[in-house]
Design an enzyme around this catalytic site. Structure first.
Site, PDB file in Angstrom:
ATOM      1  N   CYS A 104       0.868  -1.170   0.000  1.00 47.08           N
ATOM      2  CA  CYS A 104       0.000   0.000   0.000  1.00 47.08           C
ATOM      3  C   CYS A 104       0.907   1.223   0.000  1.00 47.08           C
ATOM      4  O   CYS A 104       2.123   1.097   0.114  1.00 47.08           O
ATOM      5  CB  CYS A 104      -0.872   0.042   1.245  1.00 47.08           C
ATOM      6  SG  CYS A 104      -1.936  -1.398   1.433  1.00 47.08           S
ATOM      7  N   GLY A 126      -1.170   0.812  -4.912  1.00 42.36           N
ATOM      8  CA  GLY A 126      -2.472   0.231  -4.592  1.00 42.36           C
ATOM      9  C   GLY A 126      -3.579   0.972  -5.299  1.00 42.36           C
ATOM     10  O   GLY A 126      -3.608   2.205  -5.267  1.00 42.36           O
ATOM     11  N   ASN A 163       1.123   0.419   5.855  1.00 38.92           N
ATOM     12  CA  ASN A 163       1.724  -0.306   4.743  1.00 38.92           C
ATOM     13  C   ASN A 163       2.519  -1.450   5.350  1.00 38.92           C
ATOM     14  O   ASN A 163       3.437  -1.211   6.131  1.00 38.92           O
ATOM     15  CB  ASN A 163       2.638   0.625   3.935  1.00 38.92           C
ATOM     16  CG  ASN A 163       3.397  -0.088   2.816  1.00 38.92           C
ATOM     17  OD1 ASN A 163       4.427   0.385   2.380  1.00 38.92           O
ATOM     18  ND2 ASN A 163       2.887  -1.210   2.343  1.00 38.92           N
ATOM     19  N   GLY A 164       2.143  -2.684   4.986  1.00 36.09           N
ATOM     20  CA  GLY A 164       2.825  -3.851   5.531  1.00 36.09           C
ATOM     21  C   GLY A 164       1.823  -4.922   5.906  1.00 36.09           C
ATOM     22  O   GLY A 164       0.643  -4.831   5.565  1.00 36.09           O
ATOM     23  N   TYR A 169      10.583  -4.390  -8.405  1.00 40.34           N
ATOM     24  CA  TYR A 169       9.298  -4.260  -9.070  1.00 40.34           C
ATOM     25  C   TYR A 169       8.404  -3.132  -8.560  1.00 40.34           C
ATOM     26  O   TYR A 169       7.829  -2.385  -9.348  1.00 40.34           O
ATOM     27  CB  TYR A 169       8.546  -5.596  -8.940  1.00 40.34           C
ATOM     28  CG  TYR A 169       7.102  -5.570  -9.401  1.00 40.34           C
ATOM     29  CD1 TYR A 169       6.779  -5.423 -10.748  1.00 40.34           C
ATOM     30  CD2 TYR A 169       6.064  -5.691  -8.491  1.00 40.34           C
ATOM     31  CE1 TYR A 169       5.457  -5.405 -11.162  1.00 40.34           C
ATOM     32  CE2 TYR A 169       4.740  -5.680  -8.905  1.00 40.34           C
ATOM     33  CZ  TYR A 169       4.440  -5.533 -10.236  1.00 40.34           C
ATOM     34  OH  TYR A 169       3.142  -5.514 -10.634  1.00 40.34           O
ATOM     35  N   ASP A 177      10.524  -8.452 -14.811  1.00 43.28           N
ATOM     36  CA  ASP A 177      11.075  -8.379 -13.451  1.00 43.28           C
ATOM     37  C   ASP A 177      10.899  -9.666 -12.661  1.00 43.28           C
ATOM     38  O   ASP A 177      11.660  -9.932 -11.741  1.00 43.28           O
ATOM     39  CB  ASP A 177      10.467  -7.195 -12.687  1.00 43.28           C
ATOM     40  CG  ASP A 177       8.968  -7.170 -12.826  1.00 43.28           C
ATOM     41  OD1 ASP A 177       8.312  -8.085 -12.316  1.00 43.28           O
ATOM     42  OD2 ASP A 177       8.457  -6.242 -13.478  1.00 43.28           O
ATOM     43  N   CYS A 199      15.669  -8.047   2.969  1.00 41.95           N
ATOM     44  CA  CYS A 199      14.906  -9.294   2.975  1.00 41.95           C
ATOM     45  C   CYS A 199      14.902  -9.827   1.539  1.00 41.95           C
ATOM     46  O   CYS A 199      14.672  -9.065   0.594  1.00 41.95           O
ATOM     47  CB  CYS A 199      13.473  -9.032   3.424  1.00 41.95           C
ATOM     48  SG  CYS A 199      12.417 -10.495   3.278  1.00 41.95           S
ATOM     49  N   CYS A 234      11.408 -14.227  -0.423  1.00 38.25           N
ATOM     50  CA  CYS A 234      10.586 -14.822  -1.494  1.00 38.25           C
ATOM     51  C   CYS A 234      11.471 -15.564  -2.506  1.00 38.25           C
ATOM     52  O   CYS A 234      10.969 -16.373  -3.290  1.00 38.25           O
ATOM     53  CB  CYS A 234       9.711 -13.779  -2.165  1.00 38.25           C
ATOM     54  SG  CYS A 234      10.548 -12.266  -2.566  1.00 38.25           S
TER      55      CYS A 234
HETATM   56 FE1  SF4 Z   1      10.044  -8.270  -0.088  1.00 40.50          FE
HETATM   57 FE2  SF4 Z   1      10.179 -10.810  -0.823  1.00 40.50          FE
HETATM   58 FE3  SF4 Z   1      10.885 -10.089   1.645  1.00 40.50          FE
HETATM   59 FE4  SF4 Z   1       8.320  -9.983   0.887  1.00 40.50          FE
HETATM   60  S1  SF4 Z   1       9.583 -11.849   1.096  1.00 40.50           S
HETATM   61  S2  SF4 Z   1       9.461  -8.424   2.048  1.00 40.50           S
HETATM   62  S3  SF4 Z   1       8.521  -9.386  -1.285  1.00 40.50           S
HETATM   63  S4  SF4 Z   1      11.890  -9.501  -0.302  1.00 40.50           S
END
Ligand code: SF4
Length: 468
Positions: free
Chosen positions: A2, A28, A102-103, A242, A346, A434, A437
C-alpha cells in the site's frame, strides 16, 4: 503493498495529501482515503477506486485542517471491500484515532483471535485493526506509550501513520521492511512511502524514518524515539525489483539505477544471441536498458502498455488477471518482425502472464524469444505485505528453469542469481535486505495461520509443460 502519505502543519493538508496519493497510486488501486484534523476533530473520506475518482474538489473541501494522512490500498490481509479501506478511523476512550498502514502483521490472525476471545468486536478484516484494538486496551498513560505498548505485541511489517486530535505519529518496524521517508515543505513536515510523492509537491527530502523509529509531530515540534529492540535489517529487495517507482530513492538508492544494474548483471550472468532487447513495460524498462548496454545489443520498444488498466499482478481476481494481460500489453510488429528478441521482465509468478507475453511476441513475427528475469526465481510467498500467491501457485516452487522455459514457450530462460540481486543493491549477501521470497529465509517467525511453509511442499499441483 500500500502507499501512505501524511502532512503536519500546512493549510492545504488534504489537497497535498491528495497529490501525494496520486504519486503513490502504483502501490495500490483498490481504494483510497484521506483523514484530516481540524479544530481537534478528525474528518474522513474513503472510497473504493483510484485517487482521481475517489476525490473531487467538493470532497476535498470537506477535509479542512493543517494535518492529514492518506492511504492507497490493495489487499494483502482482508478482502477488497470498503470496510477494509484505509485510513481506518475509530473513537475510543482516548478520543479519535486514524491509522494508515503499509505492511502485513505475521501474527495478525493470532492476535485477532486472542482479542476476539477477550471480547473485542472487529469492524474490518484488516490486520491493521488489531493495532487499534491493542492501543484502545493499553493501560499506558500517553498515546505514544500506548503505540509502543501495542506494537511491541505484534510482529511483521509496518510503516504506520497515526493521526489523533493533536498529533501525527509515524512508526517503522525494526526490520524496515517497507519504506517511509520524511520531508519538509516550508514549515510543514511530510511523510510518504516513496520520495516520488515528496517530489510531486516540491517537498525536500530530509531522511528515511529509521527502522524501529517512532516520530511524533505536534504543535510543540518533532520528536524522535527508538522504543523497539533493534532487529536485523530486512528492507524489501522486491521493492527495488518491481514495486517502487523508478523515479524514487528507496533505502538510500535510486530505484532506476538499481534496476539498470540488475539488467547489466543479468546480461553478464545469462547472455543471449539476439538482435534486440525489449522490456515488459513499465517495471522491466530500466533493467532492459541495462541489459542492452552490457550486451551491446540495441534496445527497442517491442511492447506497449496501456496505462488505463490496473497492474496485473495486484488485481485480486483470477478472471481479471487473465483478461488483463490482453488489455494491458500489445506487441509492436514493425520492431519485432524477423528478429531474435531478448525480453526482460522483473519476475515470473505463476507463469501464465509470461506465457501470454512470449506468444504475443512470437505472433508479432519474432523468430526467437529469449526471456530474461531481473530477479531470482520466486519460490516462496511474502508474509510482509506483498500479495504473492500461495507457495503451490508459484511456478518456480515446483518446476525447474528448463520446465518453466517450456511452459512459457520461450527459446531460453534466464534468471538473475540471488548474489547478483544483492550486488545490485550494494549488499551481495543481502545482510540488510529481505530476500525471503527467493530464498525462503524469513526474518521473523511466521505466526498463526500464515506459517504453512513446510507443509505445502507435498501439495504442489502438477503443471503441464511443453512447447505449444
Ligand atoms: Fe520483499 Fe520478498 Fe521479503 Fe516480501 S519476502 S518483504 S517481497 S523480499
Amino acid at each position: 503493498m500500500c502507499g501512505v502519505f501524511g502532512i503536519f502543519g500546512h493549510d492545504e493538508a488534504a489537497n497535498l495529501t491528495y497529490l501525494g496519493l496520486h504519486a503513490l497510486q502504483h502501490r495500490g488501486q483498490e481504494s483510497a482515503g484521506i483523514i484530516s484534523q481540524h479544530e481537534g476533530r478528525l474528518k474522513s473520506w474513503r472510497q473504493m477506486g483510484l485517487v482521481a475518482d475517489v476525490f473531487t474538489a467538493p470532497v476535498l473541501e470537506r477535509l479542512p485542517g493543517r494535518a492529514a494522512i492518506g492511504h492507497v490500498r490493495y489487499s494483502t490481509a482482508g478482502v477488497s471491500h470498503l470496510k477494509n479501506a484505509q485510513p481506518l478511523m475509530v473513537e475510543y476512550a482516548g478520543g479519535q484515532l486514524a491509522v494508515a498502514h503499509n505492511g502485513n502483521l505475521v501474527n495478525g490472525q493470532a492476535m485477532r483471535d486472542e482479542l476476539e476471545k477477550a471480547g473485542a468486536i472487529f469492524q474490518s478484516d484488516s490486520d491493521t485493526e488489531v493495532i487499534i484494538h491493542l492501543i484502545a486496551r493499553s493501560k499506558e498513560p500517553t498515546f505514544e506509550r500506548k503505540v509502543v505498548d501495542s506494537l511491541s505485541r505484534v510482529e511483521g511489517a509496518y510503516s504506520l501513520l497515526f493521526l489523533t486530535e493533536k498529533q501525527l505519529v509515524a512508526v517503522r518496524d525494526p526490520y524496515g521492511f517497507r519504506p517511509l521517508v520524511l520531508g519538509r515543505l516550508r514549515n510543514a513536515h511530510v511523510l510518504a512511502s516513496e520520495t516520488t510523492a515528496l517530489d510531486l509537491i516540491e517537498a525536500e527530502l530530509i531522511r528515511e524514518i529509521e527502522p524501529g523509529e517512532m516520530l511524533v509531530l505536534d504543535e510543540s515540534g518533532m520528536r524522535s524515539f527508538r522504543p523497539f529492540q533493534a532487529a536485523r535489517l530486512g528492507r524489501c529487495i522486491f521493492e527495488h525489483v518491481y514495486f517502487a517507482r523508478p523515479d524514487s530513492t528507496l533505502f538510500g538508492l535510486s530505484v532506476y539505477e538499481v534496476r539498470k544494474r540488475l539488467g547489466r548483471q543479468l546480461a553478464r550472468e545469462s547472455p543471449a544471441q539476439a538482435d534486440l532487447v525489449i522490456a515488459v513495460p513499465d517495471s522491466g524498462v530500466p533493467a532492459a536498458i541495462g541489459f542492452s548496454e552490457e550486451a551491446k545489443l540495441p534496445y527497442d520498444v517491442g511492447l506497449i502498455r496501456s496505462h488505463y488498466v490496473g497492474r496485473t499482478f495486484i488485481e485480486p481476481q483470477q478472471s481479471i488477471r487473465h483478461f488483463g494481460v490482453k488489455l494491458k500489453l500489445s506487441a509492436v510488429r514493425s520492431a519485432l518482425k524477423g528478429k531474435r528478441v531478448v525480453v526482460i521482465d522483473d519476475s515470473i509468478v505463476r507463469g501464465t502472464t509470461s506465457r501470454k507475453i512470449v506468444k504475443m511476441i512470437r505472433a508479432a513475427g519474432a523468430t526467437e524469444v529469449h526471456l530474461r528475469i531481473s530477479s531470482p526465481p520466486t519460490r516462496w510467498p511474502c508474509y510482509y505485505g506483498i500479495d504473492t500467491p500461495s507457495r503451490q501457485e508459484l511456478i518456480a516452487n515446483s518446476h525447474t528453469v528448463e520446465e518453466i522455459a517450456r511452459y512459457v514457450t520461450a527459446d531460453s530462460l534466464g534468471y538473475l542469481s540471488v548474489e547478483g540481486l544483492g550486488e545490485a543493491v550494494g549488499d551481495r549477501e543481502s545482510k540488510t535486505f529481505c530476500n525471503a521470497c527467493f530464498t525462503g529465509k524469513y526474518l521473523t517467525a511466521l505466526g498463526g495461520e500464515s506459517a504453512p511453509v513446510d507443509r505445502l511442499a507435498d501439495n504442489v499441483r502438477p503443471l503441464a509443460v511443453g512447447k505449444s
